[in-house]
Scaffold this motif. Structure first.
Motif, PDB file in Angstrom:
ATOM      1  N   PRO A  43       0.807  -1.220   0.000  1.00  0.00           N
ATOM      2  CA  PRO A  43       0.000   0.000   0.000  1.00  0.00           C
ATOM      3  C   PRO A  43       0.841   1.271   0.000  1.00  0.00           C
ATOM      4  N   LEU A  44       0.233   2.364  -0.454  1.00  0.00           N
ATOM      5  CA  LEU A  44       0.890   3.674  -0.397  1.00  0.00           C
ATOM      6  C   LEU A  44       0.893   4.164   1.049  1.00  0.00           C
ATOM      7  N   PHE A  45      -0.214   3.911   1.751  1.00  0.00           N
ATOM      8  CA  PHE A  45      -0.362   4.365   3.133  1.00  0.00           C
ATOM      9  C   PHE A  45      -0.237   3.191   4.096  1.00  0.00           C
ATOM     10  N   SER A  46       0.415   3.441   5.241  1.00  0.00           N
ATOM     11  CA  SER A  46       0.540   2.395   6.262  1.00  0.00           C
ATOM     12  C   SER A  46      -0.845   2.117   6.845  1.00  0.00           C
ATOM     13  N   ALA A  47      -0.965   1.006   7.553  1.00  0.00           N
ATOM     14  CA  ALA A  47      -2.254   0.655   8.159  1.00  0.00           C
ATOM     15  C   ALA A  47      -2.702   1.763   9.107  1.00  0.00           C
ATOM     16  N   GLU A  48      -1.742   2.332   9.840  1.00  0.00           N
ATOM     17  CA  GLU A  48      -2.075   3.393  10.792  1.00  0.00           C
ATOM     18  C   GLU A  48      -2.603   4.639  10.077  1.00  0.00           C
ATOM     19  N   GLU A  49      -1.968   4.986   8.967  1.00  0.00           N
ATOM     20  CA  GLU A  49      -2.427   6.158   8.207  1.00  0.00           C
ATOM     21  C   GLU A  49      -3.831   5.921   7.645  1.00  0.00           C
ATOM     22  N   ARG A  50      -4.062   4.709   7.144  1.00  0.00           N
ATOM     23  CA  ARG A  50      -5.381   4.383   6.579  1.00  0.00           C
ATOM     24  C   ARG A  50      -6.454   4.416   7.665  1.00  0.00           C
ATOM     25  N   LEU A  51      -6.066   3.935   8.847  1.00  0.00           N
ATOM     26  CA  LEU A  51      -6.990   3.936   9.987  1.00  0.00           C
ATOM     27  C   LEU A  51      -7.347   5.377  10.378  1.00  0.00           C
ATOM     28  N   ASP A  52      -6.336   6.217  10.478  1.00  0.00           N
ATOM     29  CA  ASP A  52      -6.552   7.644  10.832  1.00  0.00           C
ATOM     30  C   ASP A  52      -7.494   8.311   9.851  1.00  0.00           C
ATOM     31  N   MET A  53      -7.228   8.118   8.558  1.00  0.00           N
ATOM     32  CA  MET A  53      -8.026   8.789   7.518  1.00  0.00           C
ATOM     33  C   MET A  53      -9.477   8.316   7.559  1.00  0.00           C
ATOM     34  N   LEU A  54      -9.659   7.005   7.760  1.00  0.00           N
ATOM     35  CA  LEU A  54     -11.024   6.469   7.803  1.00  0.00           C
ATOM     36  C   LEU A  54     -11.778   6.925   9.051  1.00  0.00           C
ATOM     37  N   MET A  67     -11.460  -0.524  12.292  1.00  0.00           N
ATOM     38  CA  MET A  67     -10.421  -1.350  12.917  1.00  0.00           C
ATOM     39  C   MET A  67      -9.510  -1.879  11.814  1.00  0.00           C
ATOM     40  N   SER A  68      -8.306  -2.281  12.172  1.00  0.00           N
ATOM     41  CA  SER A  68      -7.499  -2.974  11.171  1.00  0.00           C
ATOM     42  C   SER A  68      -7.402  -4.440  11.576  1.00  0.00           C
ATOM     43  N   PHE A  69      -7.151  -5.284  10.586  1.00  0.00           N
ATOM     44  CA  PHE A  69      -7.035  -6.711  10.895  1.00  0.00           C
ATOM     45  C   PHE A  69      -6.092  -7.396   9.915  1.00  0.00           C
ATOM     46  N   GLY A  70      -5.525  -8.530  10.373  1.00  0.00           N
ATOM     47  CA  GLY A  70      -4.695  -9.349   9.487  1.00  0.00           C
ATOM     48  C   GLY A  70      -5.293 -10.739   9.479  1.00  0.00           C
TER      49      GLY A  70
END
Ligand code: ADP
Length: 159
Positions: A43-54, A67-70
């Motif tokens: 991804p272009l954005f880290s999971a944390e960045e994607r979480l923040d934006m959402l 939430m993020s998940f694997g």
């Protein structure tokens, strides 16, 4: 309680995703937007960045959580006690892949149903990749993503 997971990469979130989130939040009691980490895509954005934006994008929707998940989506859905998975369909090209994934999920987690929402016409062409490509060439992207997301994308490509 009807709880649904709306999973995806969200790299980054677009108005197309937000349209699906808004509509599904009217169908279900609670919607958990699940950001998939560790998938094959880089991804272009880290999971944390994607979480923040959402989180910022859905902050006014009380029945939406992010939430993020694997790992396996069905494991995540079970852990969150969600009986439904929501996916968006833009075009026939999405269909084959989605059908295969849904049928696989149904075999491993028969109690979970996948619900498809077809895209609103005005967003049918929209994808995170298109937005990133436009931004990489310096094109305006404000029509496709919320302002705070447009800002983050521009910062990425300025670096
Ligand atoms: P994935 O990599 O899992 O496809 P995406 O973040 O690209 O993740 O998309 C997440 C979900 O949102 C998918 O179900 C996808 O079909 C849907 N989606 C993406 N863009 C749109 C759009 N413009 N309109 C409706 N649904 C969309």
């Amino acid at each position: 309680m009807r709880r649904a997971i709306y999973p995806g990469t969200f790299d980054p979130v677009t108005f197309g995703h937000l349209d699906i989130i808004e509509r599904s939040s009217r169908i279900f009691d609670e919607v958990i937007v699940g950001i998939l980490v560790n998938n094959a895509k880089v991804p272009l954005f880290s999971a944390e960045e994607r979480l923040d934006m959402l989180k910022e994008a859905v902050k006014d929707r009380p029945n939406v959580r992010v939430m993020s998940f694997g790992g396996l989506l069905t494991d995540f859905a079970r852990a969150q006690e969600a009986g439904f998975i929501v996916r968006g369909l833009r075009a026939v090209t999405d269909f084959e892949y989605e059908l295969q994934m849904t049928q696989t999920n149904k075999v491993i987690a028969p109690e979970i149903d996948t619900i498809f929402l077809t895209t609103s016409l005005k967003y049918s062409y929209l994808s995170s990749s298109t937005v990133k490509e436009l931004a990489s060439f310096g094109s305006e992207i404000d029509r496709f993503v919320p302002e705070h997301v447009a800002q983050r994308i521009k910062e990425k490509y300025r670096l």
